[in-house]
Design a protein around this motif. Structure first.
Motif, PDB file in Angstrom:
ATOM      1  N   VAL A  49       0.836  -1.203   0.000  1.00  0.00           N
ATOM      2  CA  VAL A  49       0.000   0.000   0.000  1.00  0.00           C
ATOM      3  C   VAL A  49       0.875   1.258   0.000  1.00  0.00           C
ATOM      4  CG1 VAL A  49      -1.641   1.339   1.390  1.00  0.00           C
ATOM      5  CG2 VAL A  49      -2.021  -1.103   1.007  1.00  0.00           C
ATOM      6  N   PHE A  50       1.922   1.252   0.807  1.00  0.00           N
ATOM      7  CA  PHE A  50       2.850   2.383   0.873  1.00  0.00           C
ATOM      8  C   PHE A  50       3.459   2.622  -0.509  1.00  0.00           C
ATOM      9  CE2 PHE A  50       6.062   4.262   4.199  1.00  0.00           C
ATOM     10  CZ  PHE A  50       6.089   5.468   3.510  1.00  0.00           C
ATOM     11  N   TYR A  51       3.899   1.543  -1.132  1.00  0.00           N
ATOM     12  CA  TYR A  51       4.503   1.619  -2.468  1.00  0.00           C
ATOM     13  C   TYR A  51       3.521   2.194  -3.485  1.00  0.00           C
ATOM     14  CZ  TYR A  51       5.875  -0.216  -7.049  1.00  0.00           C
ATOM     15  OH  TYR A  51       6.156  -0.358  -8.382  1.00  0.00           O
ATOM     16  N   GLU A  52       2.296   1.704  -3.472  1.00  0.00           N
ATOM     17  CA  GLU A  52       1.297   2.168  -4.448  1.00  0.00           C
ATOM     18  C   GLU A  52       0.987   3.657  -4.249  1.00  0.00           C
ATOM     19  OE1 GLU A  52       0.391   0.573  -7.019  1.00  0.00           O
ATOM     20  OE2 GLU A  52       0.827  -1.528  -6.555  1.00  0.00           O
ATOM     21  N   LEU A  53       0.881   4.059  -2.985  1.00  0.00           N
ATOM     22  CA  LEU A  53       0.644   5.473  -2.663  1.00  0.00           C
ATOM     23  C   LEU A  53       1.791   6.353  -3.144  1.00  0.00           C
ATOM     24  CD1 LEU A  53      -0.663   5.671   1.002  1.00  0.00           C
ATOM     25  CD2 LEU A  53      -1.667   6.782  -1.013  1.00  0.00           C
ATOM     26  N   ALA A  54       3.002   5.890  -2.869  1.00  0.00           N
ATOM     27  CA  ALA A  54       4.185   6.664  -3.252  1.00  0.00           C
ATOM     28  C   ALA A  54       4.263   6.790  -4.770  1.00  0.00           C
ATOM     29  CB  ALA A  54       5.448   5.992  -2.703  1.00  0.00           C
ATOM     30  N   LYS A  55       3.952   5.697  -5.469  1.00  0.00           N
ATOM     31  CA  LYS A  55       4.007   5.712  -6.933  1.00  0.00           C
ATOM     32  C   LYS A  55       2.974   6.700  -7.477  1.00  0.00           C
ATOM     33  CE  LYS A  55       2.940   2.021  -9.301  1.00  0.00           C
ATOM     34  NZ  LYS A  55       2.914   0.720 -10.028  1.00  0.00           N
ATOM     35  N   SER A  56       1.811   6.669  -6.871  1.00  0.00           N
ATOM     36  CA  SER A  56       0.741   7.550  -7.301  1.00  0.00           C
ATOM     37  C   SER A  56       1.119   9.025  -7.079  1.00  0.00           C
ATOM     38  CB  SER A  56      -0.521   7.170  -6.531  1.00  0.00           C
ATOM     39  OG  SER A  56      -1.525   8.109  -6.717  1.00  0.00           O
ATOM     40  N   LEU A  57       1.707   9.325  -5.925  1.00  0.00           N
ATOM     41  CA  LEU A  57       2.112  10.716  -5.650  1.00  0.00           C
ATOM     42  C   LEU A  57       3.271  11.154  -6.547  1.00  0.00           C
ATOM     43  CD1 LEU A  57       1.808  11.132  -1.773  1.00  0.00           C
ATOM     44  CD2 LEU A  57       0.156  11.735  -3.560  1.00  0.00           C
TER      45      LEU A  57
END
Lengths: 211, 211
Positions: A49-57
């Motif tokens: 989830v952290f990775y997906e959020l970071a990628k999105s930002l």
């Protein structure tokens, strides 16, 4: 990136304080309002989830040329090729973080007192975060607030760029800027506001007025 | 390292189940008893503490030629140059982990059902962890135990080396080995025992008897 680092209005995310709105929404609004740098801080989510959020930002911020800094998790920073990493005193040692991040990435370090600020003078960190300036409910800090006097002491001895964090809002931001810090980091003063863009704009105006 | 990977008796650490004894003590005893590979799993400690623990275990295991695998935290694995990384379905995506770890490091992936085992056949992981085999109190799994039938199904289709984890002990280890898995991973069956070395020795004997 490291040379022209603009710490003026530094947004630190907090999902729990965002009143059900997504990081993407908050960050986009905040940047429109004048935020100059964003830190993604997550403590209770899976690595995926952290990775997906970071990628999105990253997808949102890179085109706007606003740096994304990842809190603590160097693996997430590397995974999304973020602009930098922010570490605290109980995160990876600075030397290890610098070796793995490479010399071109931004690394910020939290300092909680004068002794830690002196130690940071031995390191080539890109900035130090003075934390917490005032007491706050955002982070359960066990550390005593620096207050304005503590901030001034650190500004007096540090060789680094500085950003102040903890309990700042439109009412006290001018007094903190007058200490000579390079920027103000906020969480709830943006993410919890009804209109994050307007909140960021008001804070940015106060900061630039004092610069 | 990736070619001659010995998964026979795979120890996963758990500080809470170690009855107040240090990781270093447990791991040293366990390796003396016959553990062939060690995974450091930490969920509730700071990055600094995780890093220090990992560094300490590397110092212990490297001279003994026993690989140390870090659970989830790729940054810790890189920081201490661990032998490998173990990821679950909610950790970093495998492709990202492989890119950052490099091709020579061990990467293991947990699979919880037949569909995930099929997906893993598309990846060059070094092993898959079948999890959980039986129900266990070590990990609050929301997933249904595979039971022996589920393990056999996965063994039937996987192209990877396999290690079974979850609820195994000296009473049921033989029946699990008979499914054809390459190794058995345990937590409490070693770390919670009065004599971890003796416990490891007994498990290793049962495993090698079935190999």
């Amino acid at each position: 990136m490291r040379d022209n680092l603009d710490l003026s209005l530094y947004l630190v995310t907090d999902q729990k304080l965002s009143r059900g709105r997504t990081h993407e929404y908050i960050v986009e609004q905040a940047v429109r309002g004048g935020v100059t740098i964003v830190q993604l801080r997550e403590k209770d989510v899976s690595s995926r989830v952290f990775y997906e959020l970071a990628k999105s930002l990253m997808g949102l911020l890179r085109p706007l040329n606003i740096p994304l800094i990842i809190n603590d998790r160097l693996d997430i920073a590397l995974a999304v090729e973020a602009d930098g990493l922010h570490i605290g005193q109980s995160d990876l040692p600075y030397a290890v973080a610098r070796r793995l991040m490479g010399k071109d990435k931004i690394i910020g370090l939290s300092v909680e007192n004068l002794a830690q600020a002196r130690e940071a003078n031995e390191l080539d960190v890109d900035y130090i975060g003075l934390s917490p300036v005032f007491s706050t409910r955002t982070k359960q800090d066990i550390n005593k607030p620096l207050e304005l006097s503590g901030v001034k002491e650190i500004i007096g001895i540090t060789k680094h760029k500085t950003v102040a964090i903890g309990g700042m809002n439109s009412l006290n931001i001018e007094s903190v800027m007058k200490t000579g810090v390079d920027g103000i980091a906020v969480v709830s003063a943006i993410v919890s506001q009804e209109n994050p863009q307007e909140a960021a704009f008001r804070l940015a105006s106060l900061i630039h007025h004092e610069k």
